[in-house]
Scaffold this motif. Structure first.
Motif, short mmCIF file in Angstrom:
data_model
loop_
_atom_site.label_atom_id
_atom_site.label_comp_id
_atom_site.label_asym_id
_atom_site.label_seq_id
_atom_site.Cartn_x
_atom_site.Cartn_y
_atom_site.Cartn_z
N ILE A 451 19.93 6.12 160.91
CA ILE A 451 19.94 6.78 159.60
C ILE A 451 18.52 6.83 159.07
CG2 ILE A 451 20.30 4.62 158.36
CD1 ILE A 451 22.02 6.14 156.37
N SER A 452 18.20 7.81 158.28
CA SER A 452 16.89 7.93 157.64
C SER A 452 17.09 7.99 156.15
CB SER A 452 16.16 9.19 158.13
OG SER A 452 15.91 9.12 159.51
N LYS A 453 16.35 7.11 155.46
CA LYS A 453 16.44 7.11 154.00
C LYS A 453 15.28 6.34 153.41
CE LYS A 453 19.22 3.08 152.79
NZ LYS A 453 20.39 2.63 152.02
N VAL A 454 15.16 6.40 152.07
CA VAL A 454 14.10 5.69 151.35
C VAL A 454 14.59 4.28 151.00
CG1 VAL A 454 12.69 5.62 149.28
CG2 VAL A 454 13.12 7.81 150.42
N TYR A 455 13.78 3.29 151.40
CA TYR A 455 14.09 1.90 151.07
C TYR A 455 13.09 1.43 150.01
CZ TYR A 455 17.26 1.56 155.05
OH TYR A 455 18.30 1.76 155.92
N ILE A 456 13.55 0.49 149.15
CA ILE A 456 12.75 -0.02 148.04
C ILE A 456 12.67 -1.54 148.13
CG2 ILE A 456 12.51 -0.16 145.53
CD1 ILE A 456 14.14 2.40 145.34
N ALA A 457 11.48 -2.09 147.87
CA ALA A 457 11.28 -3.55 147.79
C ALA A 457 10.49 -3.85 146.52
CB ALA A 457 10.56 -4.08 149.01
N GLU A 458 10.87 -4.94 145.79
CA GLU A 458 10.22 -5.29 144.53
C GLU A 458 9.76 -6.75 144.55
OE1 GLU A 458 12.89 -4.56 141.36
OE2 GLU A 458 12.56 -2.39 141.34
N GLU A 459 8.74 -7.01 143.71
CA GLU A 459 8.23 -8.38 143.59
C GLU A 459 7.48 -8.50 142.28
OE1 GLU A 459 7.31 -12.37 144.74
OE2 GLU A 459 8.68 -10.91 145.63
N TYR A 460 7.79 -9.55 141.50
CA TYR A 460 7.02 -9.82 140.29
C TYR A 460 5.88 -10.76 140.66
CZ TYR A 460 5.66 -10.95 135.55
OH TYR A 460 4.94 -11.11 134.39
N ILE A 461 4.68 -10.33 140.35
CA ILE A 461 3.47 -11.09 140.72
C ILE A 461 2.82 -11.62 139.45
CG2 ILE A 461 1.18 -10.95 141.73
CD1 ILE A 461 2.28 -8.89 143.67
N SER A 462 2.60 -12.93 139.44
CA SER A 462 1.95 -13.58 138.30
C SER A 462 0.61 -14.13 138.77
CB SER A 462 2.82 -14.72 137.77
OG SER A 462 2.16 -15.40 136.73
N VAL A 463 -0.46 -13.74 138.09
CA VAL A 463 -1.80 -14.23 138.40
C VAL A 463 -2.09 -15.42 137.49
CG1 VAL A 463 -4.25 -13.69 138.53
CG2 VAL A 463 -2.55 -11.94 139.09
N ALA A 464 -2.25 -16.61 138.12
CA ALA A 464 -2.45 -17.84 137.36
C ALA A 464 -3.94 -18.07 137.09
CB ALA A 464 -1.89 -19.03 138.14
N GLU A 465 -4.21 -18.84 136.04
CA GLU A 465 -5.59 -19.22 135.74
C GLU A 465 -6.12 -20.14 136.84
OE1 GLU A 465 -6.92 -19.38 131.18
OE2 GLU A 465 -5.48 -20.93 131.74
N LEU A 466 -7.33 -19.86 137.30
CA LEU A 466 -7.97 -20.77 138.25
C LEU A 466 -8.35 -22.07 137.54
CD1 LEU A 466 -9.08 -21.28 141.08
CD2 LEU A 466 -11.21 -20.20 140.37
N PHE A 467 -8.86 -21.92 136.34
CA PHE A 467 -9.13 -23.08 135.48
C PHE A 467 -9.03 -22.61 134.03
CE2 PHE A 467 -13.18 -21.27 136.85
CZ PHE A 467 -13.80 -20.96 135.65
N THR A 468 -8.74 -23.53 133.15
CA THR A 468 -8.52 -23.19 131.75
C THR A 468 -9.84 -22.87 131.07
OG1 THR A 468 -8.66 -25.51 131.09
CG2 THR A 468 -6.47 -24.65 131.63
N SER A 469 -9.75 -22.18 129.95
CA SER A 469 -10.96 -21.89 129.17
C SER A 469 -11.56 -23.21 128.71
CB SER A 469 -10.62 -21.02 127.97
OG SER A 469 -10.16 -19.75 128.40
N PRO A 470 -12.85 -23.39 128.88
CA PRO A 470 -13.47 -24.70 128.56
C PRO A 470 -13.60 -24.92 127.06
CG PRO A 470 -15.14 -23.15 129.25
CD PRO A 470 -13.83 -22.44 129.43
N ASP A 471 -13.66 -26.17 126.70
CA ASP A 471 -13.99 -26.54 125.32
C ASP A 471 -14.93 -27.73 125.35
OD1 ASP A 471 -12.22 -29.18 124.53
OD2 ASP A 471 -11.22 -27.96 126.03
N ILE A 472 -15.81 -27.79 124.37
CA ILE A 472 -16.82 -28.85 124.30
C ILE A 472 -16.28 -30.02 123.50
CG2 ILE A 472 -19.06 -29.47 123.34
CD1 ILE A 472 -20.12 -26.81 124.09
N ARG A 473 -16.45 -31.21 124.07
CA ARG A 473 -16.05 -32.44 123.39
C ARG A 473 -17.28 -33.31 123.19
NH1 ARG A 473 -10.28 -33.73 126.52
NH2 ARG A 473 -9.34 -31.69 126.04
N LEU A 474 -17.36 -33.91 122.02
CA LEU A 474 -18.54 -34.68 121.60
C LEU A 474 -18.17 -36.14 121.52
CD1 LEU A 474 -21.49 -34.28 120.73
CD2 LEU A 474 -20.65 -34.04 118.38
N ASN A 475 -19.09 -36.99 121.95
CA ASN A 475 -18.79 -38.42 121.97
C ASN A 475 -18.92 -39.09 120.60
OD1 ASN A 475 -21.65 -38.08 122.05
ND2 ASN A 475 -21.89 -40.18 122.76
#
Length: 1186
Positions: A451-475
């Motif tokens: 048989i010949s027909k159109v097939y469909i495949a789906e995927e939800y892709i989530s791009v994660a943070e490599l590292f969080t946004s930095p913040d400065i901390r003072l001693n």
């Protein structure tokens, strides 16, 4: 402390008292008995209030039970008062509430003495101590005179003042105090004395720093606690806590005794300590250091190849457990253990049974992250990487089943077409960001064959943070001038990308102040006003394009005020003047208002300076100040003493200072002699000088100092004063560390000299310059500079040694050295050893050459590169080289090399010569002489040879006995191949052969026989006549003799003709040796000569004498006979001399030519030795006989 005050504060501090220090959640309900007033000793008839303090909130209608000497009293209130205490009131008092335990007992000390030295039951360090010499109520003290002594030394002379102000006490204040009082009792003057032993009690215990969890790994949370215990009677004292790492402030003084670091990193390792102080800084204590080593995470990381979130049935999938510390592994699927111990798990997917969550476990015991595997049996799937992070390069696969044909591939994101790819299946998204998150879809037109027909495949892709946004901390909060400021750029890496390396940079007001480096901290030593500004930090991944900037943090370095005394002493006498000044940074240009505080309370003074014109004891206290734009200063203690003598010193002494101590007495006292003592040892002997100078004081000079002043003529009259002087060290932390241990050759070595300035230094000191130098085994290896590290790029064994660092500070030019740090560089791998197997190699067999070495156990998995060389050329890059079959060209010089992959560390084995050996074939012995019948004294050379064989060994044999090569009569040459006999002798006769052998075979040569012949020579004639001239008819005898050897045949020659033995005219005697003429006749005249011959089996030897001429005279001419004889003798002698010289020259010439010929000097004799073969000899004899 009064009982009333204790009563008021009981709900606050008694619960703390009741806490079990070993278990804070467990509390005791035991009450405490207290007295008001809290004196050690009381007079009878005085009033005393006794209270029951409970360690919990008092309930309404709380009942109390009191006991006196264990007998219940008829009292049920919390406190009761004895209005006129008597001697019988000296009893043990205890109390108890309705639900509490019974308290410890306390006993009042009631006396009837006339005088009491009033002192509290407890004297704590930091207390302001005043002693009172009190009298009984019935004494008249209007004109009483009082004196005070400490440890038998007067501290206050006789006067009318009944109080002694000691001031702030420390351990040196302890001792035996005595007061003497003269007063009126019943109109009679009474002198009374009393004394008390005063001990100074710790206000709080030395602090101890504790860690919440240890060992601690990267990304864990770490909490440090500064633990100290207040004395139960001072449980209400407010304490402040500060924390340090490697001597640097990481948390400034505050009320919390905890310091928390979230998601610790390797650089958070270090030596931590905490400091505890009271609010007024009267008592300050530092804990011991706690070394915290943050370890790499022991959790293994799981990866999969191919890195796809779903696969088709029958696809090959490989899981890898990344944990270099482990050699054996465990595998789990949905928490069920699988049967595999390798670091890889390979699957050939079959279907649903392979779907699940996979994990691995190393030897550390912690399981890895899990990866979910999906297996599909469909015509089309959309494949994406398992975990996608910003900065990743992503490719999506629109993959069909193995059979069939697909066209018209189209990709969509959030239902919007991205790209049409035709027959291709891969869509490259490139480097993605968070914006790439979304729903992706692909379509393909597939011809399955059915048989010949159109097939469909789906995927939800989530791009994660490599590292969080930095913040400065003072001693520090706030940041004050002179403090050490540390900024930390905080960010968190994704749990699935923990191996990501980050770099950090810092900016101030948009301009970079610290370039990108692996350190997430930015340190400012001794922050100044100009360090204020807006700070940001930037983070980037080293192998990615991801960069993130923090929000700006505004830091305002607040100016710090400092109290200064003029004169610069911490103690003065009453009625003297003292000027106090509030110093601020001169860079503060704005007009400032000033505020002054004493013991925490504000004074009504607004000037920068003020003067105590005539100081009182009540002026003693802790002084602080601030201005409009500065932070409040640290408290500075001033003591105003009513004693007659004090020891004066600056309130703050820094190492390297020049210190002057002054033994200061009141005006009007004639005490010219002064003596100074430190810790019981004389510092300055008694002299007319009230001060002592100590130049460049050091920390070890901290201690108890004492001065004694006396009169000049009455040495027993005088006073003493004591003072504890702490010398403040400039560096509170100085440690040399190495970044990694153990150190293995090839590693980089970074030595770090950690130094921290004392936070108690004057905050207005400005920028302090610190320089570092490094030494190894006492030799300087890096001169002073601002660089606090010493780096060795590639460590070798010679870098082992003892290292120290020196720190030089611009304050007082102080130079300090660290501890000695021993570094031993371990071998990465041992020196290789070349092993050839077998030890003896025969042509045609197998030869194995291996490079043996051992790895350092800590680097057993390190990659190394072995190389085997032959004659200087590499023949193998493996650990073993094999040759089969071995040929001659395999022989040569072999050695091996081991190096790491970067060739930073290279080691070589010793060189070994490898010989390929063959069996010995056909040994042959030959001689340089064709005829081995050899005359004695001749030389002969034997040579042993073989056409085949290697590594040959030769032995020589004579008559089946092995020849000793050390024997002097033989000489073995050319590695044993040649046997040389320089001078052959009789004993050399016999059979010779050689034996040739190697490790595989041995063969004997042919034999050669040597015959040794003794030569003959030196034939000469002798006669019994003294003259050669013979008278006719006389008889005459010739004798033929040899100088060498023995002859067997003698022949005589007359006028060159051989004489017959049977001749009638001659007679042969002694076997022909003697020729006798019976009657000499004229025909006998002529020349005579003899020939001696000797025969062997192979040759003949002969020697001919010289000629002797015989002259015959008639009998009448006999008178001429004597004359002729004399003439003949002279001629013979002359000829003998000439012949001797000639033949000597001839012998020397023949010697150099190597010819064998013996010359025997004789009168007119030539020796000839002719060697002829048997044929030649036979021919000669035949001619002779004919």
């Amino acid at each position: 402390m009064s009982a009333l005050l204790l009563y008021m504060l009981a709900p606050t501090f008694l619960p703390a008292l009741a806490a079990d220090p070993e278990n804070p959640d467990v509390r005791t309900n035991q009450p405490v008995v207290s007295f008001t007033p809290d004196w050690r000793t009381m007079f009878y008839n005085e009033t005393l209030t006794i209270s029951c303090l409970v360690p919990y909130k008092v309930q309404e209608n709380q009942t109390y039970t009191w006991y006196r000497n264990n007998i219940k009293m008829d009292i049920n209130s919390q406190n009761f008062t004895i209005n006129s205490i008597q001697l019988y009131d000296r009893a043990n008092y205890q109390c108890q509430t309705g639900t509490s335990d019974i308290s410890e007992y306390i006993r009042p000390h009631v006396i009837t003495d006339l005088t009491i030295l009033r002192v509290s039951r407890y004297v704590f360090e930091g207390d302001i101590l005043t002693l009172s010499c009190d009298s009984r109520l019935d004494m008249n003290t209007t004109d009483a005179k009082v004196s005070f002594l400490k440890n038998s030394q007067p501290v206050k002379p006789v006067n009318y003042e009944t109080h002694l102000f000691v001031g702030k006490v420390d351990k040196t204040a302890a001792g035996k105090y005595k007061c003497t009082k003269i007063a009126i009792l019943k109109n009679e003057r009474k002198e009374t004395a009393t004394e008390e032993q005063i001990e100074v009690t710790d206000l709080f215990s030395p602090p101890e720093i504790q860690i919440s969890l240890y060992p601690i790994s990267v990304r864990m949370n770490m909490t440090l606690t500064c633990v100290t215990t207040l004395h139960p009677l001072r449980a209400d004292t407010e304490l402040q806590f500060a924390f340090y790492r490697n001597g640097w402030h990481v948390q400034g003084f505050g009320s919390s005794n905890k310091y928390t670091v979230q998601s610790v990193q390797l650089e958070d390792s270090g030596d931590y300590s905490c400091e505890v102080r009271t609010i007024m800084n009267s008592v300050r204590k530092m804990s011991k250091q706690l070394q915290v080593l943050v370890q790499e995470s022991v959790k293994p990381m799981l990866s999969v190849f191919p890195n796809l979130d779903k696969v088709l049935r029958y696809d090959q999938v490989t899981f890898t457990c990344n944990d270099q510390r482990s050699k054996t592994f465990s595998w789990y699927k949905d928490n069920v253990k699988l049967n595999s111990v390798s670091n890889t798990l390979r699957l050939s997917t079959q279907g649903d049974e392979d779907i699940g969550h996979y994990q691995c476990q190393g030897e550390s015991g912690e399981k890895s992250n899990s990866i979910h595997l999906d297996v599909f049996f469909v015509w089309l799937i959309l494949q994406a990487p398992i975990s996608i992070h910003e900065g990743d390069s992503v490719t999506l696969k629109c993959r069909m089943w193995r059979s069939g044909r697909a066209v018209n591939t189209t990709f969509y994101k959030d239902d919007n077409m991205i790209k049409f790819l035709g027959s291709q299946e891969d869509l490259t998204l490139g480097t993605v960001s968070k914006n790439a998150t979304g729903k992706y879809k692909c379509t393909r037109f597939i011809n399955t064959g059915l048989i010949s027909k159109v097939y469909i495949a789906e995927e939800y892709i989530s791009v994660a943070e490599l590292f969080t946004s930095p913040d400065i901390r003072l001693n520090l909060h706030p940041v004050v001038e002179g403090a050490d400021m540390t900024l930390t750029c905080h960010t968190s890496i994704s749990l699935l990308r923990q191996s990501t390396a980050l770099m950090f940079a810092y900016y101030k007001n948009g301009k970079i102040v610290q370039e990108f480096s692996v350190s997430r901290k930015y340190k400012v030593s001794s922050a100044q006003l100009e360090d204020s500004g807006n700070y940001t930090c930037e983070v980037k991944a080293t192998l990615s394009t991801v960069r993130k900037m923090s929000k700006a943090v505004s830091i305002n370095v607040q100016g710090m005020a400092v109290v200064a005394f003029t004169p610069n002493f911490g103690k003065i006498l009453t009625t003297e003047a003292m000027t106090l000044t509030c110093n601020v940074d001169p860079k503060i240009k704005d007009e400032q208002a000033y505020y002054w505080y004493k013991d925490g309370g504000q004074l009504n003074i607004s000037q920068q300076s003020f003067t105590l014109q005539s100081a009182l004891v009540s002026d003693s206290g802790y002084y602080q100040c601030r201005s409009t734009d500065t932070h409040i200063s640290e408290p500075l203690r001033l003591d105003v003493s009513n004693s007659n003598l004090i020891l004066q010193a600056p309130p703050f002494i820094l190492e390297g200072d020049n210190l002057i101590l002054i033994c200061h007495s009141r005006q009007g006292l004639d005490l010219p002699l002064s003596e100074f003592v430190k810790d019981g040892s004389a510092l300055q002997s008694k002299r007319k000088k009230s001060d002592v100078l100590m130049e460049k004081v050091q920390v070890y000079m901290t201690g108890g100092y004492k001065c004694i002043k006396q009169t000049e003529f009455y040495p027993n009259i005088g006073f003493a004063a004591e003072l504890f002087l702490p010398v403040t060290e400039i560096f509170t932390y100085l440690v040399l560390k190495v970044k990694t241990t153990p150190v293995i050759e090839g590693d980089p070595i970074t030595l770090s000299c950690g130094a921290a300035l004392n936070p108690a230094l004057n905050p207005l000191r400005g920028i302090t310059k610190i320089e570092f130098a490094f030494y190894k085994d006492g030799q300087k290896i890096q001169d002073f500079s601002e660089l606090h590290t010493y780096a060795i790029k590639i460590a070798t064994m010679k870098d082992s040694g003892n290292y120290t660092c020196y720190v030089k500070c611009s304050i007082n030019n102080i130079v300090r050295s660290s501890q000695e740090l021993g570094i031993t560089v371990q071998e990465l791998f041992s020196t290789p050893v070349l092993v050839v197997n077998p030890a003896v190699i025969q042509r045609g067999n197998l030869m194995s050459v291996s490079c043996d070495f051992s790895m350092n156990p800590d680097r057993s998995n390190a990659a190394v590169r072995p190389t085997i060389y032959k004659n200087g050329k590499a023949i193998s890059t493996g650990r073993v080289f094999k040759a089969l079959p071995v040929e001659e060209f395999n022989a040569g010089q072999y050695m091996c090399e081991i190096s790491d992959f970067d060739r930073k560390i290279i080691k070589y084995s010793k060189t070994t010569y490898v010989l390929v050996e063959e069996r010995v074939v056909g040994a042959k012995l030959r001689s340089d002489q064709q005829d081995l019948a050899i005359v004695v004294g001749s030389n002969v050379t034997f040579t042993c040879s073989t056409p085949q064989g290697t590594a040959l060994s030769f032995t020589w044999w004579h008559n089946s006995v092995e020849i000793d090569k050390s024997c002097a009569t033989y000489e073995v040459r050319q590695d044993g191949k040649v046997l040389f006999i320089a001078s052959i002798q009789k004993e050399h006769s016999g059979f010779y052969h050689c034996n040739v052998s190697n490790h595989f075979s041995s063969i004997e040569s042919n034999k050669l026989e040597v015959s040794v012949i003794e030569p003959i020579g030196g034939a000469f004639l002798s006669t019994n006549q003294k003259v050669i001239d013979v008278v006719s008819e006389d008889s005459f005898t010739f004798t033929c003799s040899l100088t060498q050897g023995n002859g067997s045949h003698f022949f005589w020659i007359h006028n060159n003709q051989h004489l017959e033995q049977d001749s009638s005219t001659y007679e042969y005697r002694e076997g022909g040796k003697v020729l006798h003429i019976k009657s000499v006749q004229p025909y006998h005249e002529g020349s005579y000569q003899c020939r001696v011959e000797k025969y062997t089996s192979k040759r003949a030897l002969f020697s001919e004498s010289g000629t002797l001429t015989l002259k015959i005279s008639s009998k009448g001419g006999s008178y001429l006979k004597p004359m002729l004889i004399v003439t003949a003798v002279v001629a013979v002698l002359f000829i003998s001399v000439v012949v001797y010289k000639y033949q000597t020259k001839l012998a020397m010439l023949q010697f150099f030519k190597g010819k064998l010929q013996k010359v025997v000097p004789m009168e007119k004799i030539e020796d000839k030795i002719l060697l002829v073969d048997n044929m030649e000899n036979s021919e000669r004899l035949s001619n002779f006989h004919h």
